[in-house]
Enzyme design. Structure first.
Site, PDB file in Angstrom:
ATOM      1  N   LYS A  20       0.839  -1.205   0.000  1.00 49.57           N
ATOM      2  CA  LYS A  20       0.000   0.000   0.000  1.00 49.57           C
ATOM      3  C   LYS A  20       0.875   1.257   0.000  1.00 49.57           C
ATOM      4  CE  LYS A  20      -1.722   1.480   4.112  1.00 49.57           C
ATOM      5  NZ  LYS A  20      -1.408   2.872   4.482  1.00 49.57           N
ATOM      6  N   ASN A  21       1.847   1.301   0.915  1.00 47.37           N
ATOM      7  CA  ASN A  21       2.600   2.540   1.087  1.00 47.37           C
ATOM      8  C   ASN A  21       3.644   2.763   0.000  1.00 47.37           C
ATOM      9  OD1 ASN A  21       1.015   3.094   3.252  1.00 47.37           O
ATOM     10  ND2 ASN A  21       2.551   2.563   4.811  1.00 47.37           N
ATOM     11  N   CYS A  56      -5.563  12.746  13.639  1.00 46.43           N
ATOM     12  CA  CYS A  56      -5.398  11.340  13.265  1.00 46.43           C
ATOM     13  C   CYS A  56      -5.373  10.518  14.537  1.00 46.43           C
ATOM     14  CB  CYS A  56      -4.078  11.220  12.513  1.00 46.43           C
ATOM     15  SG  CYS A  56      -3.523   9.556  12.259  1.00 46.43           S
ATOM     16  N   ARG A  77       0.752  14.178  13.718  1.00 43.89           N
ATOM     17  CA  ARG A  77       1.152  14.013  12.309  1.00 43.89           C
ATOM     18  C   ARG A  77       1.139  15.304  11.483  1.00 43.89           C
ATOM     19  NH1 ARG A  77      -1.198   8.475  10.013  1.00 43.89           N
ATOM     20  NH2 ARG A  77       0.648   8.650   8.706  1.00 43.89           N
ATOM     21  N   PRO A  78       1.968  16.262  11.854  1.00 45.34           N
ATOM     22  CA  PRO A  78       2.048  17.491  11.063  1.00 45.34           C
ATOM     23  C   PRO A  78       2.724  17.247   9.712  1.00 45.34           C
ATOM     24  CG  PRO A  78       3.745  17.468  12.764  1.00 45.34           C
ATOM     25  CD  PRO A  78       2.909  16.238  12.981  1.00 45.34           C
ATOM     26  N   ILE A  79       2.622  18.237   8.797  1.00 43.27           N
ATOM     27  CA  ILE A  79       3.326  18.114   7.500  1.00 43.27           C
ATOM     28  C   ILE A  79       4.301  19.283   7.307  1.00 43.27           C
ATOM     29  CG2 ILE A  79       1.551  16.729   6.341  1.00 43.27           C
ATOM     30  CD1 ILE A  79       0.774  19.405   4.859  1.00 43.27           C
ATOM     31  N   ASP A  80       4.748  19.845   8.452  1.00 43.83           N
ATOM     32  CA  ASP A  80       5.641  21.003   8.367  1.00 43.83           C
ATOM     33  C   ASP A  80       6.906  20.694   7.564  1.00 43.83           C
ATOM     34  OD1 ASP A  80       6.041  19.320  10.784  1.00 43.83           O
ATOM     35  OD2 ASP A  80       7.826  20.562  11.030  1.00 43.83           O
ATOM     36  N   GLN A  81       7.421  19.472   7.660  1.00 37.38           N
ATOM     37  CA  GLN A  81       8.668  19.151   6.947  1.00 37.38           C
ATOM     38  C   GLN A  81       8.453  19.059   5.436  1.00 37.38           C
ATOM     39  OE1 GLN A  81      11.772  19.066   8.382  1.00 37.38           O
ATOM     40  NE2 GLN A  81      10.512  19.916  10.025  1.00 37.38           N
ATOM     41  N   VAL A 121       8.051   6.703  17.251  1.00 39.68           N
ATOM     42  CA  VAL A 121       7.730   7.391  15.991  1.00 39.68           C
ATOM     43  C   VAL A 121       6.463   8.233  16.124  1.00 39.68           C
ATOM     44  CG1 VAL A 121       7.250   7.091  13.524  1.00 39.68           C
ATOM     45  CG2 VAL A 121       8.909   5.606  14.657  1.00 39.68           C
ATOM     46  N   ASP A 156       4.636   0.426  12.359  1.00 36.80           N
ATOM     47  CA  ASP A 156       3.448  -0.232  11.797  1.00 36.80           C
ATOM     48  C   ASP A 156       3.341  -1.704  12.214  1.00 36.80           C
ATOM     49  OD1 ASP A 156       2.699   2.096  10.571  1.00 36.80           O
ATOM     50  OD2 ASP A 156       3.413   1.540   8.584  1.00 36.80           O
ATOM     51  N   ARG A 189      -8.660  -0.622   4.845  1.00 34.50           N
ATOM     52  CA  ARG A 189      -7.860   0.452   4.246  1.00 34.50           C
ATOM     53  C   ARG A 189      -6.506  -0.081   3.797  1.00 34.50           C
ATOM     54  NH1 ARG A 189      -6.457   4.754   7.918  1.00 34.50           N
ATOM     55  NH2 ARG A 189      -5.121   5.052   6.141  1.00 34.50           N
TER      56      ARG A 189
HETATM   57  N1  EPU Z   1       6.493  14.414  11.213  1.00 35.07           N
HETATM   58  C1  EPU Z   1       6.641  15.739  11.513  1.00 35.07           C
HETATM   59  N2  EPU Z   1       6.560  16.654  10.503  1.00 35.07           N
HETATM   60  C2  EPU Z   1       6.326  16.297   9.222  1.00 35.07           C
HETATM   61  C3  EPU Z   1       6.170  14.925   8.917  1.00 35.07           C
HETATM   62  C4  EPU Z   1       6.262  13.989   9.939  1.00 35.07           C
HETATM   63  O1  EPU Z   1       6.837  16.110  12.672  1.00 35.07           O
HETATM   64  O2  EPU Z   1       6.262  17.167   8.363  1.00 35.07           O
HETATM   65  C5  EPU Z   1       6.587  13.409  12.286  1.00 35.07           C
HETATM   66  C6  EPU Z   1       5.291  12.618  12.473  1.00 35.07           C
HETATM   67  O3  EPU Z   1       4.380  13.294  13.293  1.00 35.07           O
HETATM   68  C7  EPU Z   1       5.790  11.332  13.078  1.00 35.07           C
HETATM   69  C8  EPU Z   1       7.159  11.141  12.408  1.00 35.07           C
HETATM   70  O4  EPU Z   1       7.526  12.422  11.900  1.00 35.07           O
HETATM   71  O5  EPU Z   1       5.975  11.487  14.454  1.00 35.07           O
HETATM   72  C9  EPU Z   1       7.196  10.138  11.278  1.00 35.07           C
HETATM   73  O6  EPU Z   1       6.119  10.343  10.388  1.00 35.07           O
HETATM   74  P1  EPU Z   1       6.223  10.094   8.821  1.00 35.07           P
HETATM   75  O7  EPU Z   1       6.063  11.397   8.126  1.00 35.07           O
HETATM   76  O8  EPU Z   1       7.411   9.267   8.500  1.00 35.07           O
HETATM   77  O9  EPU Z   1       4.902   9.250   8.563  1.00 35.07           O
HETATM   78  P2  EPU Z   1       4.018   9.320   7.273  1.00 35.07           P
HETATM   79  O10 EPU Z   1       4.887   9.559   6.099  1.00 35.07           O
HETATM   80  O11 EPU Z   1       2.851  10.201   7.487  1.00 35.07           O
HETATM   81  C10 EPU Z   1       4.256   6.780   6.664  1.00 35.07           C
HETATM   82  C11 EPU Z   1       3.327   5.632   6.458  1.00 35.07           C
HETATM   83  C12 EPU Z   1       2.733   5.227   7.810  1.00 35.07           C
HETATM   84  C13 EPU Z   1       3.877   4.847   8.737  1.00 35.07           C
HETATM   85  C14 EPU Z   1       4.875   5.999   8.857  1.00 35.07           C
HETATM   86  C15 EPU Z   1       6.103   5.670   9.675  1.00 35.07           C
HETATM   87  C16 EPU Z   1       2.534   6.035   4.214  1.00 35.07           C
HETATM   88  C17 EPU Z   1       1.419   6.377   3.307  1.00 35.07           C
HETATM   89  N3  EPU Z   1       2.287   6.032   5.527  1.00 35.07           N
HETATM   90  O12 EPU Z   1       3.476   7.833   7.209  1.00 35.07           O
HETATM   91  O13 EPU Z   1       1.917   4.104   7.571  1.00 35.07           O
HETATM   92  O14 EPU Z   1       3.384   4.534  10.011  1.00 35.07           O
HETATM   93  O15 EPU Z   1       5.315   6.399   7.538  1.00 35.07           O
HETATM   94  O16 EPU Z   1       6.769   4.585   9.132  1.00 35.07           O
HETATM   95  O17 EPU Z   1       3.620   5.721   3.754  1.00 35.07           O
HETATM   96  C18 EPU Z   1       0.122   2.638   7.949  1.00 35.07           C
HETATM   97  O18 EPU Z   1       0.337   2.147   6.834  1.00 35.07           O
HETATM   98  O19 EPU Z   1      -0.650   2.099   8.797  1.00 35.07           O
HETATM   99  C19 EPU Z   1       0.776   3.883   8.312  1.00 35.07           C
HETATM  100  C20 EPU Z   1       0.315   4.685   9.276  1.00 35.07           C
END
Ligand code: EPU
Length: 423
Positions: A22-23, A120, A125-129, A332, A310, A402
């Site tokens: 999926k991912n 969530c 889970r912010p997207i600031d990065q 994480v 996960d 999902r």
């Molecule tokens: N984070 C920030 N700022 C950002 C982005 C992330 O602070 O801009 C933090 C998050 O809050 C978290 C950490 O960084 O604490 C890691 O988050 P990451 O961004 O790596 O997670 P993601 O990309 O949103 C993906 C998978 C998740 C999986 C995580 C960690 C996809 C579509 N989703 O999420 O998968 O848990 O990486 O490996 O690839 C799942 O499939 O059940 C699932 C939740």
């Protein structure tokens, strides 16, 4: 709303095949936006999240279909010359991963309007990065009315050096995709090293992008003017494989998980061995046998190649049956212990203090009705139901659907007494 009913205590034995990841499929589908034309993405699992991404691409003007010339597991994506660069709230709210369209839209269209994901079940889970990385490439970003409004001045991003504050999987994917069509060289530091990032980079290479270093913390991208449509098979799902491996490691079980990549599963396999499970390579996969009561093991989640967050909930089920106490530390996500309360309903002895869960093993779990809170928590509850005595009913299985392709149909041939009941 469906529920899954499991009659536990039956040994599992046999072979089971892993679906596509999926991912990996979701970002590769988003990458199609980078090129006009007909894309083929193979080994795409038939999941609710994949259908959501299909609807999102359709909203942007793409034609998305399933099944391509004799390959029913392929997705066909026809990307038009002019894409509507918008991801509305309704799609992003259904699936946070929708945010991976931001990078490719900005690269291809010079602008994008993508809803902010919001809350969530597993943490903030912010997207600031993602946004900081895109801004480093020259994007002008405003947050307005719940949307990210991003623009590339003069229509094209420009290469830059950017170091992520913390490792983020979809953040790395978004900025890497944005850099593919940028002017000049981009160097990204502190990148996520997950196999899904590597798969996306390989797919981008197949499109004619110039990307190097994926799988390490530094990814270098030399921007090109255009890329070509894709024909790509995504990697097997390591989390589905891991979930099935834990099923095999439960006492008395013997399961061959076929079509997985052992190199993607090393941290999990090491922990399964620590609990006493026998894990052996077989052609194209791994065989796992759970011999007697598991031994306790401490687990700390971390970005790849560490133990995957996960898999934390599923591993906890095995530890809940161990002959001693285990410490699980979730590093994480900030709030990923929603399954603990439900596991307690099955008789597990687990207490949570901040990031740490203390799991005191009990000799047996006993079936009960439980409620799934998120995707991986649902899988854990099904594993717990398989190990428990009596009947477990898992409700809210839309979370499971999902990310797992008909999990009950994969487990039933192994001997599991499991069925889906429409309500
Ligand atoms: N984070 C920030 N700022 C950002 C982005 C992330 O602070 O801009 C933090 C998050 O809050 C978290 C950490 O960084 O604490 C890691 O988050 P990451 O961004 O790596 O997670 P993601 O990309 O949103 C993906 C998978 C998740 C999986 C995580 C960690 C996809 C579509 N989703 O999420 O998968 O848990 O990486 O490996 O690839 C799942 O499939 O059940 C699932 C939740």
């Amino acid at each position: 709303m469906d529920k899954i009913v499991v009659e536990g205590g039956v040994p599992l034995k046999g072979r089971v095949a892993v679906s596509g990841a999926k991912n990996a499929a979701l970002p590769v589908m988003a990458a199609a936006l980078l090129a006009e034309g007909d894309h083929v993405i193979r080994n795409v699992p038939d999941l609710a999240d994949v259908r959501t991404m299909g609807r999102l691409l359709t909203h942007m003007g793409c034609e998305v279909g399933r099944g391509v010339a004799g390959d029913p597991r392929a997705a066909a994506v026809r990307v038009p010359g002019s894409v509507r660069p918008e991801a509305p709230y309704d799609h992003v709210r259904t699936m946070r991963a929708s945010v991976v369209v931001l990078g490719p839209l900005l690269a291809r269209c010079g602008q994008a309007r993508v809803s902010l994901p919001g809350g969530c079940a597993i943490g903030a889970r912010p997207i600031d990065q993602h946004l900081k990385g895109l801004a480093a490439l020259g994007a002008e970003i405003r947050l307005e009315h719940g949307y990210v409004e991003a623009r590339a001045p003069r229509g094209r991003l420009r290469g830059a050096t950017f170091v992520f504050d913390g490792q983020t999987v979809t953040g790395t994917e978004n900025v890497m995709m944005a850099a593919v069509l940028a002017e000049g060289r981009t160097v990204l530091g502190n990148c996520a090293r997950e196999p899904e990032v590597v798969d996306l980079a390989n797919a981008l290479l197949a499109m004619g992008a110039r990307v190097a270093g994926a799988g390490t913390t530094e990814i270098r991208i030399d921007g090109v003017e255009r890329v070509r449509p894709l024909d790509w098979a995504v990697i097997p799902d390591r989390i589905e494989a891991g979930t099935l491996l834990v099923a095999g490691a439960l006492p008395g079980n013997d399961v061959a998980v076929e079509g997985c990549v052992p190199a993607h599963l090393e941290a999990l396999v090491e922990k399964l061995r620590e609990t006493g499970a026998a894990v052996d390579p077989i052609p194209g996969g791994l065989r796992v046998r759970g011999d007697g009561r598991p031994r306790p093991a401490d687990v700390r989640t971390a970005p790849f190649p560490g133990f995957p967050t996960d898999m934390q909930a599923q591993m906890m089920v095995l530890l809940a049956l161990a002959s001693g106490s285990s410490r699980v530390t979730e590093t994480v996500f900030e709030n990923r212990y929603m399954h603990v309360l439900e596991l307690q309903r099955l008789g597990a002895d687990i207490s949570v203090d901040g990031k740490v869960a203390l799991v005191r093993g009990v000799p047996a779990l006993s079936g009960a009705p439980v409620m799934a809170s998120d995707l991986r928590a649902s899988a854990a509850l099904i594993l717990a139901g398989l190990a428990a005595t009596g009947v477990t009913e898992v409700r809210r299985v839309y979370h499971l659907d999902r990310g797992y392709e008909r999990l009950e149909q994969k487990l039933a041939p192994l001997g599991a007494r499991i069925r889906r009941v429409a309500q």
